[in-house]
Design a protein around this motif. Structure first.
Motif, short mmCIF file in Angstrom:
data_model
loop_
_atom_site.label_atom_id
_atom_site.label_comp_id
_atom_site.label_asym_id
_atom_site.label_seq_id
_atom_site.Cartn_x
_atom_site.Cartn_y
_atom_site.Cartn_z
N PHE A 45 0.82 -1.20 0.00
CA PHE A 45 0.00 0.00 0.00
C PHE A 45 0.86 1.26 0.00
N VAL A 46 0.30 2.33 -0.55
CA VAL A 46 0.98 3.62 -0.59
C VAL A 46 0.05 4.68 -0.01
N VAL A 47 0.63 5.79 0.40
CA VAL A 47 -0.12 6.92 0.95
C VAL A 47 -0.23 8.00 -0.11
N PHE A 71 1.80 10.57 -9.52
CA PHE A 71 2.10 9.17 -9.23
C PHE A 71 3.61 8.89 -9.35
N ASP A 72 4.29 9.60 -10.26
CA ASP A 72 5.74 9.48 -10.37
C ASP A 72 6.41 9.92 -9.06
N GLU A 73 5.89 11.01 -8.48
CA GLU A 73 6.43 11.50 -7.21
C GLU A 73 6.24 10.45 -6.11
N GLU A 77 9.13 8.45 -3.97
CA GLU A 77 9.21 8.58 -2.51
C GLU A 77 8.97 7.25 -1.79
N GLN A 78 8.00 6.47 -2.28
CA GLN A 78 7.57 5.30 -1.54
C GLN A 78 7.92 3.96 -2.19
#
Length: 219
Positions: A45-47, A71-73, A77-78
């Protein structure tokens, strides 16, 4: 998520479907693209920012390019990319007040959603427990491409539906699947299970003849 993905339920296969939960004022945790509900864990999962994605849906000048940049960012990051359906989840949280959302493709539901009788799913209830769990009416949305187009279509139709019937607990997506909107993981599971039952009963009923719904007085 793992319960929804259990193979015997026939709600999703492979990497189909996604789930989300609001964890803070501006934070939604949503399943990453390509990950399986069946085997889901915290690492899948992502935030995402509710505000930022809601603004993209609102901005008529924004489109897939703006979503892709954000979404690239997130991926940088995640380490994972959010599902394209994240925008749909955001609308369900921001506009409909859900805190937990589950989007699945139950075979029983899609059998009707891919037919010319899809409207039966959003029609008057056919048995009492349907009313108790799902409410007096679900929302049916004609097919739109997943992503920002679908999110905008759902956002627009939620307003009219809420005015007439109240905020829906289930949204049916033509030729696509369903969305359960709840306040907990347990509730969205119950909504999905009831939608599956309703679809199976409707399919059998339609094979015998016409549907005889409950009366307005009964619901």
């Amino acid at each position: 998520s793992r319960t929804l993905g259990q193979p015997w339920r026939r709600f999703v296969i492979l990497a189909e479907g996604n789930s989300s939960q609001r964890v803070a004022e501006d934070q939604l945790v949503v399943k990453a693209t390509g990950r399986s509900l069946r085997d889901a864990s915290a690492k899948d999962f992502v935030v995402v920012s509710l505000r930022r994605l809601s603004e993209i849906v609102d901005d008529s000048e924004a489109g897939d390019a703006e979503v892709a940049r954000y979404f690239d960012e997130i991926e940088t990051e995640q380490g994972l990319r959010p599902s394209v359906e994240s925008l749909l989840h955001v609308v369900c949280v921001v506009d409909a007040g859900a805190t937990t959302v589950a989007h699945t493709h139950p075979e029983s539901v899609n059998a009707l959603l891919c037919s010319d009788r899809a409207e039966a799913l959003a029609g008057p209830p056919i048995f009492p427990d349907q009313v108790v769990v799902i409410g007096r009416r679900a929302l049916l949305v004609p097919y739109s491409d997943p992503g920002v187009v679908l999110a905008r279509e759902v956002r627009g139709r939620l307003v009219d539906h809420a005015h007439q019937w109240g905020v829906p607990r289930v949204i049916y997506l033509g030729n696509h699947g369903m969305v359960a909107l709840g306040s907990s993981a347990g509730q969205v599971l119950q909504l999905t299970e009831m939608a599956d039952k309703v679809s199976r009963v409707l399919t059998t009923t339609l094979s015998f003849g016409n549907v005889v719904p409950m009366t307005n007085e009964s619901t």
